[in-house]
Design a protein around this motif. Structure first.
Motif, PDB file in Angstrom:
ATOM      1  N   GLY A 235       0.816  -1.251   0.187  1.00 58.32           N
ATOM      2  CA  GLY A 235      -0.006   0.013  -0.154  1.00 58.32           C
ATOM      3  C   GLY A 235       0.773   1.247   0.048  1.00 58.32           C
ATOM      4  N   TYR A 236       2.053   1.097  -0.584  1.00 58.32           N
ATOM      5  CA  TYR A 236       2.820   2.310  -0.471  1.00 58.32           C
ATOM      6  C   TYR A 236       2.689   3.029  -1.646  1.00 58.32           C
ATOM      7  CZ  TYR A 236       5.613   0.638   3.488  1.00 58.32           C
ATOM      8  OH  TYR A 236       5.920  -0.021   4.589  1.00 58.32           O
ATOM      9  N   SER A 237       3.015   4.498  -1.798  1.00 54.21           N
ATOM     10  CA  SER A 237       2.908   5.221  -3.120  1.00 54.21           C
ATOM     11  C   SER A 237       4.142   4.810  -3.783  1.00 54.21           C
ATOM     12  CB  SER A 237       3.064   6.768  -2.878  1.00 54.21           C
ATOM     13  OG  SER A 237       1.770   7.077  -2.285  1.00 54.21           O
ATOM     14  N   LEU A 238       3.930   4.898  -5.186  1.00 55.06           N
ATOM     15  CA  LEU A 238       5.138   4.531  -6.088  1.00 55.06           C
ATOM     16  C   LEU A 238       6.215   5.298  -6.186  1.00 55.06           C
ATOM     17  CD1 LEU A 238       3.506   2.035  -8.894  1.00 55.06           C
ATOM     18  CD2 LEU A 238       5.037   1.429  -6.797  1.00 55.06           C
ATOM     19  N   PRO A 239       7.450   5.361  -6.160  1.00 53.37           N
ATOM     20  CA  PRO A 239       8.385   6.427  -6.414  1.00 53.37           C
ATOM     21  C   PRO A 239       8.672   6.616  -7.920  1.00 53.37           C
ATOM     22  CG  PRO A 239       9.683   4.476  -5.758  1.00 53.37           C
ATOM     23  CD  PRO A 239       8.148   4.275  -5.344  1.00 53.37           C
ATOM     24  N   VAL A 240       9.032   7.470  -8.400  1.00 55.73           N
ATOM     25  CA  VAL A 240       9.525   7.426  -9.879  1.00 55.73           C
ATOM     26  C   VAL A 240      10.870   6.916 -10.031  1.00 55.73           C
ATOM     27  CG1 VAL A 240       9.911   9.097 -11.700  1.00 55.73           C
ATOM     28  CG2 VAL A 240       8.166   9.931 -10.182  1.00 55.73           C
ATOM     29  N   PHE A 241      11.037   5.926 -10.986  1.00 53.23           N
ATOM     30  CA  PHE A 241      12.215   5.425 -11.183  1.00 53.23           C
ATOM     31  C   PHE A 241      13.039   5.794 -12.374  1.00 53.23           C
ATOM     32  CE2 PHE A 241       9.429   2.204  -9.012  1.00 53.23           C
ATOM     33  CZ  PHE A 241      10.613   1.717  -7.971  1.00 53.23           C
ATOM     34  N   GLY A 242      14.336   5.930 -12.068  1.00 49.84           N
ATOM     35  CA  GLY A 242      15.437   6.117 -13.138  1.00 49.84           C
ATOM     36  C   GLY A 242      16.421   5.229 -13.106  1.00 49.84           C
ATOM     37  N   HIS A 243      16.879   4.665 -14.098  1.00 45.06           N
ATOM     38  CA  HIS A 243      18.046   3.477 -14.259  1.00 45.06           C
ATOM     39  C   HIS A 243      19.206   4.020 -15.307  1.00 45.06           C
ATOM     40  CE1 HIS A 243      14.558   1.229 -12.447  1.00 45.06           C
ATOM     41  NE2 HIS A 243      15.394   0.802 -11.968  1.00 45.06           N
ATOM     42  N   HIS A 244      20.340   4.431 -14.734  1.00 45.69           N
ATOM     43  CA  HIS A 244      21.268   4.797 -15.570  1.00 45.69           C
ATOM     44  C   HIS A 244      22.059   3.680 -15.661  1.00 45.69           C
ATOM     45  CE1 HIS A 244      24.205   4.677 -11.977  1.00 45.69           C
ATOM     46  NE2 HIS A 244      23.165   5.332 -11.187  1.00 45.69           N
ATOM     47  N   ASN A 245      23.196   4.138 -17.019  1.00 47.89           N
ATOM     48  CA  ASN A 245      24.116   2.922 -17.344  1.00 47.89           C
ATOM     49  C   ASN A 245      25.098   2.804 -16.147  1.00 47.89           C
ATOM     50  OD1 ASN A 245      25.358   5.470 -17.838  1.00 47.89           O
ATOM     51  ND2 ASN A 245      25.762   5.034 -19.808  1.00 47.89           N
ATOM     52  N   LEU A 246      25.784   1.643 -16.131  1.00 46.06           N
ATOM     53  CA  LEU A 246      26.895   1.434 -15.214  1.00 46.06           C
ATOM     54  C   LEU A 246      28.102   1.664 -15.836  1.00 46.06           C
ATOM     55  CD1 LEU A 246      25.542  -2.298 -14.044  1.00 46.06           C
ATOM     56  CD2 LEU A 246      25.292   0.202 -13.075  1.00 46.06           C
ATOM     57  N   LEU A 247      29.134   1.901 -14.851  1.00 46.02           N
ATOM     58  CA  LEU A 247      30.345   2.249 -15.170  1.00 46.02           C
ATOM     59  C   LEU A 247      31.276   0.718 -15.457  1.00 46.02           C
ATOM     60  CD1 LEU A 247      31.708   5.379 -13.457  1.00 46.02           C
ATOM     61  CD2 LEU A 247      30.862   5.414 -15.652  1.00 46.02           C
ATOM     62  N   THR A 248      31.966   0.770 -16.436  1.00 48.93           N
ATOM     63  CA  THR A 248      32.990  -0.331 -16.567  1.00 48.93           C
ATOM     64  C   THR A 248      34.507   0.162 -16.572  1.00 48.93           C
ATOM     65  OG1 THR A 248      32.929  -0.584 -18.707  1.00 48.93           O
ATOM     66  CG2 THR A 248      31.206  -1.543 -17.381  1.00 48.93           C
ATOM     67  N   THR A 249      35.395  -0.828 -16.416  1.00 45.83           N
ATOM     68  CA  THR A 249      36.782  -0.280 -16.761  1.00 45.83           C
ATOM     69  C   THR A 249      36.700  -0.172 -18.445  1.00 45.83           C
ATOM     70  OG1 THR A 249      37.426  -2.645 -17.143  1.00 45.83           O
ATOM     71  CG2 THR A 249      37.385  -1.715 -14.884  1.00 45.83           C
ATOM     72  N   VAL A 250      37.951   0.285 -18.964  1.00 45.85           N
ATOM     73  CA  VAL A 250      38.096   0.341 -20.445  1.00 45.85           C
ATOM     74  C   VAL A 250      37.943  -0.805 -21.214  1.00 45.85           C
ATOM     75  CG1 VAL A 250      39.725   1.089 -22.228  1.00 45.85           C
ATOM     76  CG2 VAL A 250      39.636   2.378 -20.199  1.00 45.85           C
ATOM     77  N   ASP A 251      38.419  -2.087 -20.413  1.00 41.80           N
ATOM     78  CA  ASP A 251      38.066  -3.490 -21.009  1.00 41.80           C
ATOM     79  C   ASP A 251      36.880  -3.930 -20.675  1.00 41.80           C
ATOM     80  OD1 ASP A 251      41.019  -3.462 -21.516  1.00 41.80           O
ATOM     81  OD2 ASP A 251      41.488  -4.108 -19.474  1.00 41.80           O
ATOM     82  N   GLY A 252      35.899  -3.035 -20.224  1.00 43.85           N
ATOM     83  CA  GLY A 252      34.687  -3.746 -20.206  1.00 43.85           C
ATOM     84  C   GLY A 252      34.263  -4.496 -18.963  1.00 43.85           C
ATOM     85  N   GLU A 253      35.261  -4.434 -17.859  1.00 47.59           N
ATOM     86  CA  GLU A 253      34.924  -5.382 -16.621  1.00 47.59           C
ATOM     87  C   GLU A 253      34.305  -4.189 -15.569  1.00 47.59           C
ATOM     88  OE1 GLU A 253      38.687  -6.483 -15.046  1.00 47.59           O
ATOM     89  OE2 GLU A 253      39.124  -7.692 -17.013  1.00 47.59           O
ATOM     90  N   GLY A 254      33.491  -4.935 -14.767  1.00 41.99           N
ATOM     91  CA  GLY A 254      32.642  -4.129 -13.838  1.00 41.99           C
ATOM     92  C   GLY A 254      33.599  -3.757 -12.781  1.00 41.99           C
ATOM     93  N   LEU A 255      33.214  -2.678 -11.947  1.00 47.21           N
ATOM     94  CA  LEU A 255      33.899  -2.375 -10.813  1.00 47.21           C
ATOM     95  C   LEU A 255      33.582  -3.031  -9.497  1.00 47.21           C
ATOM     96  CD1 LEU A 255      33.871   1.594 -11.597  1.00 47.21           C
ATOM     97  CD2 LEU A 255      35.792  -0.254 -12.281  1.00 47.21           C
ATOM     98  N   SER A 256      34.247  -3.225  -8.686  1.00 49.32           N
ATOM     99  CA  SER A 256      33.946  -3.965  -7.249  1.00 49.32           C
ATOM    100  C   SER A 256      34.671  -3.377  -6.262  1.00 49.32           C
ATOM    101  CB  SER A 256      34.657  -5.441  -7.560  1.00 49.32           C
ATOM    102  OG  SER A 256      34.333  -6.091  -6.308  1.00 49.32           O
ATOM    103  N   LYS A 257      33.738  -3.187  -5.050  1.00 53.76           N
ATOM    104  CA  LYS A 257      34.352  -2.602  -3.851  1.00 53.76           C
ATOM    105  C   LYS A 257      35.404  -3.593  -3.366  1.00 53.76           C
ATOM    106  CE  LYS A 257      30.289  -1.951  -1.772  1.00 53.76           C
ATOM    107  NZ  LYS A 257      29.184  -1.963  -0.709  1.00 53.76           N
ATOM    108  N   ARG A 258      35.323  -4.948  -3.594  1.00 51.34           N
ATOM    109  CA  ARG A 258      36.243  -5.857  -2.897  1.00 51.34           C
ATOM    110  C   ARG A 258      37.431  -5.847  -3.390  1.00 51.34           C
ATOM    111  NH1 ARG A 258      32.662 -11.789  -2.428  1.00 51.34           N
ATOM    112  NH2 ARG A 258      30.984 -10.701  -1.145  1.00 51.34           N
ATOM    113  N   SER A 259      37.611  -5.291  -4.672  1.00 56.67           N
ATOM    114  CA  SER A 259      39.076  -5.269  -5.529  1.00 56.67           C
ATOM    115  C   SER A 259      39.736  -3.825  -5.008  1.00 56.67           C
ATOM    116  CB  SER A 259      38.840  -5.303  -7.041  1.00 56.67           C
ATOM    117  OG  SER A 259      38.116  -4.261  -7.347  1.00 56.67           O
ATOM    118  N   GLY A 260      38.798  -2.869  -4.578  1.00 58.53           N
ATOM    119  CA  GLY A 260      39.491  -1.644  -4.240  1.00 58.53           C
ATOM    120  C   GLY A 260      39.902  -0.802  -5.437  1.00 58.53           C
ATOM    121  N   ALA A 261      39.388  -1.424  -6.711  1.00 60.11           N
ATOM    122  CA  ALA A 261      39.687  -0.696  -7.697  1.00 60.11           C
ATOM    123  C   ALA A 261      39.100   0.781  -8.014  1.00 60.11           C
ATOM    124  CB  ALA A 261      39.542  -1.371  -9.005  1.00 60.11           C
TER     125      ALA A 261
END
Length: 461
Positions: A235-261
């Protein structure tokens, strides 16, 4: 309507520039839209993962955001809100929308493969709904504890006969979006140990806090379809959604907090300016050129969520250096006076020093190297040829008397040229090398008065 947005990181590591991207989009949407009254920004720590969440990471995230210029209007921790989630889960159970399941991971995998072999979609078949009270009691007597799934509204009357059920919304970034709930498994909201997965606390917090806009990465598009169903069930009011693209490395790999990159902490330690980091985090993968913005207000004026590309944005660290240099080259003396004082640049000549060296600084910390050269000694002793050594010594004997100004270098080199017949590179380079130890750098007309005659004479090779 007053805008209320949130940034909800997990305090399981240091945030990187990919995490900073949604934080900035939300902050700028709430605080820096031209012609709009400022909204509210909530920093909400998703710390229900007790084993991996750390207070030190939560503190570091808040510190890194402050460095960028993001100061939350409110800070919340999901670990403090468990009773609210318990009430929401009980409400869903009472409606028959949260049901217990007892399958192990191996059993679920075997059933998934069986459905695929039969040409059926590899989604959960809701087998647990068929269990009788006696069968559930028997499983629990064997030591099994249930995990709890949300019953998606993708059927007419028979949950075992799903039909196409489209959830639609007009996305701030991607435009019209559709998720078919019949293609999805009922999501697990509560683990066997009673802890909550991301989905339910996120919906409950957004609903209870009155979040008006949810701006996050496009890896959450399908999640949004599921969460909209949960919003409506509670029964909650719906927010407005927005989904932006993700950042990757130049090689197309995802960024990770675990790697510290590319962590914000690492970028800070490398001497980068906050606005070079913020500018690239926001503008990469968007329409228009990538330029260094002077502040968040200026950056907010550049943001157009509808102009963000649908493809992943490749993040090149070399761009950070370029943007940082752009910023540093535009810094006035007033912008850097306190930091130059920390480098022990003499106050009486600090402004002239900064105007002389800023064009040769990619990072403000580079000024420290020039401070050492100008006020102490060349960066290294240079080995001259016999011919150049004789020339330099003759040239230094022609140094004009003080006071010196920006014309003194020209007067000196003209006198040296007349006496030695040298010109061009053969004239200027040996003198620069003797005075600075480098074959490049700021204009010597600006550096020479800062070095002074007494120090210059001490640099005769």
């Amino acid at each position: 309507m007053s805008v209320i947005v949130r940034f909800a990181p997990s305090p399981t590591g240091y945030i990187h520039i990919g995490n900073l991207r949604p934080a900035l989009f939300n902050w700028l949407f709430a605080k820096a839209r031209p012609g709009e009254a400022p909204g509210q920004f909530v920093l909400r720590f998703d710390d229900t993962d007790v084993e991996r969440s750390r207070q030190e990471y939560a503190d570091a995230i808040a510190e890194d955001l402050r460095w960028i210029g993001i100061v939350p209007d409110m800070i919340a921790r999901q670990s403090d809100r468990l009773e609210i989630y318990d009430r929401a889960a009980d409400a869903l159970r009472a409606k028959g929308l949260l049901y217990p399941c007892y399958e192990t991971a191996d059993e679920l995998e075997r059933r998934r493969k069986r459905r695929m072999a039969l040409g059926q979609p590899p989604v959960y078949g809701r087998d647990a709904l068929r269990l009788t009270a006696e069968e559930r009691a028997k499983l629990e007597a064997e030591g099994r504890r249930p995990h709890w799934r949300f019953l998606l509204p993708n059927f007419e009357s028979d949950p075992f006969a799903p039909v196409r059920k489209e959830v639609r919304w007009n996305d701030l970034v991607r435009g019209q979006q559709t998720v078919d709930l019949s293609s999805l498994s009922d999501p697990v909201l509560v683990r066997e140990d009673g802890t909550y997965l991301y989905t339910l606390p996120s919906v409950v917090d957004d609903g209870e806090m009155g979040i008006t806009h949810v701006i996050r990465g496009d890896d959450h598009v399908t999640n949004s379809g599921v969460q909209i169903a949960i919003f409506e069930a509670l029964g909650y009011s719906l927010p407005v959604f927005g989904h932006h693209n993700l950042l990757t490395t130049v090689d197309g790999e995802g960024l990770s907090k675990r790697s510290g990159a590319l962590s914000i902490r690492m970028l800070r330690a490398e001497g980068l300016e906050p606005m070079s980091v913020a500018s690239l985090a926001v503008l990469v993968g968007s329409a228009g050129s990538i330029e260094a913005m002077q502040d968040l207000t200026q950056l907010g004026a550049r943001v157009d969520l509808s102009a963000i590309s649908s493809s992943n944005a490749k993040f090149d660290p070399a761009e950070l250096v370029r943007l940082n240099a752009e910023l540093v080259h535009k810094f006035s003396y007033e912008d850097v006076a306190a930091r130059l004082a920390e480098m022990q640049v003499p106050t009486d000549s600090a402004q002239a020093f900064w105007l002389a060296v800023r064009g040769n600084c990619e990072k403000l910390d580079d000024a420290a190297s020039w401070q050492a050269i100008v006020y102490h000694a060349p960066s290294a002793s240079f080995v001259f040829s016999d011919e150049d050594l004789s020339f330099v010594r003759e040239a230094f004997a022609l140094l004009p008397p003080e006071p010196w100004n920006n014309e003194s270098w020209g007067l000196w080199t003209q006198a040296v040229k007349a006496a030695t017949w040298r010109k061009g590179r053969g004239l200027f380079l040996p003198l620069r090398l003797a005075l600075t130890g480098l074959d490049h750098g700021p204009e010597m007309a600006a550096l020479l008065p800062l070095i002074g005659r007494k120090a210059a004479l001490q640099r005769i090779p």
